[in-house]
Design an enzyme around this catalytic site. Structure first.
Site, mmCIF file in Angstrom:
data_model
loop_
_atom_site.group_PDB
_atom_site.id
_atom_site.type_symbol
_atom_site.label_atom_id
_atom_site.label_comp_id
_atom_site.label_asym_id
_atom_site.label_seq_id
_atom_site.Cartn_x
_atom_site.Cartn_y
_atom_site.Cartn_z
ATOM 1 N N SER A 1 0.802 -1.225 0.000
ATOM 2 C CA SER A 1 0.000 0.000 0.000
ATOM 3 C C SER A 1 0.836 1.278 0.000
ATOM 4 O O SER A 1 0.316 2.357 -0.283
ATOM 5 C CB SER A 1 -0.940 0.020 1.211
ATOM 6 O OG SER A 1 -0.215 0.165 2.416
ATOM 7 N N LYS B 1 1.080 4.786 6.797
ATOM 8 C CA LYS B 1 0.517 5.644 5.754
ATOM 9 C C LYS B 1 1.239 6.987 5.758
ATOM 10 O O LYS B 1 2.039 7.285 6.633
ATOM 11 C CB LYS B 1 -0.986 5.879 5.975
ATOM 12 C CG LYS B 1 -1.842 4.616 6.059
ATOM 13 C CD LYS B 1 -1.916 3.839 4.759
ATOM 14 C CE LYS B 1 -2.740 2.564 4.913
ATOM 15 N NZ LYS B 1 -2.662 1.700 3.719
#
Length: 257
Positions: A71, A142
């Protein structure tokens, strides 16, 4: 008479002498005793001290973190072991736009739930703290795209994310990915962060939890630390700095356009 006396003396019970079965463990297991009293004892003690030191270092200062998914590609790849700086936000500093952070997603990305067997959790936590296994399923990595007070809109006519009215050219986004296929217009609550993965088409991030409890916003106090380095494999050994993409973004309240 002499013979009878000698016979009687020989038949008297003698004082029992301790045999191997009644002696110390060292007598029964000489090989084990030699190991425990030899160089292996010092090696075991040194190993224990080093392990405790690494666990303390990992808990308070610098924690290895195994990247479990794609991701965050191309910045971070599956199998990378990064070093998370746990002191980055401890002395008055706060997460900034562009920082890559590790955080606990409970209450924002996942529901709060019992964590299971405490012994198993402790063992897994210790192993994960050394970067030897994937972290618990509620831990995420993230990039910070918005901080408290920011208004974030996606996307403008040029296909870019706008933060406080300023279009952002995100050079770190995975080649071929759009900044987002999901339109949104949100204001980040104070004390929280809006985070996205660099591989937008493969990242479950704040966009996917806008309707969840917490709205997909990550409380600042759930941030574990900032990813500052890739430590393994050696061929990818490098620092992870912030992004200059947000240099022109005004402070919240100073938005224009």
């Amino acid at each position: 008479m002499d013979t009878e006396a000698q016979h009687t003396e020989r038949d008297l019970p003698s004082t029992p002498q301790p045999g191997p079965e009644r002696g110390s463990r060292s007598a029964r297991f000489p090989a084990l005793a030699a190991l425990l009293e030899g160089p292996w004892r010092k090696a075991a003690a040194l190993f224990a001290v080093c392990l405790v030191f690494l666990l303390l270092l990992s808990h308070f200062v610098l924690q290895p973190f195994l990247i479990p998914s794609g991701s965050m590609e191309p910045t971070l790849k599956v199998g990378d072991r990064v070093l998370v700086n746990k002191l980055a936000y401890r002395f008055g500093s706060h997460p900034a736009r562009g920082d890559v952070v590790v955080f606990d997603g409970r209450g924002s990305f996942t529901d709060e739930a019992p964590e299971g067997n405490p012994v198993g959790r402790a063992v897994r936590s210790a192993v994960a703290a050394l970067g030897l296994t994937e972290p618990a399923g509620n831990v995420y990595v993230k990039r910070v795209v918005g901080v408290g007070g920011d208004r974030i809109v996606c996307c403008d006519k040029g296909g870019r994310v706008r933060v406080n009215g300023t279009p952002v050219t995100e050079e770190y986004v995975h080649p071929g990915d759009a900044p987002s296929q999901v339109p949104f217009d949100i204001v980040v609550p104070d004390g929280t962060l809006f985070v996205l993965g660099d591989h937008r088409s493969r990242s479950s991030d704040s966009r996917d939890h806008l309707g969840s409890p917490g709205g997909g916003m990550v409380p600042v106090d759930h941030v574990v630390g900032r990813v500052d380095w890739i430590g393994w494999p050696f061929g990818r050994w490098s620092g992870i700095g912030g992004s200059g993409a947000f240099a022109r973004v005004p402070a919240p309240g100073g938005a224009h356009g």
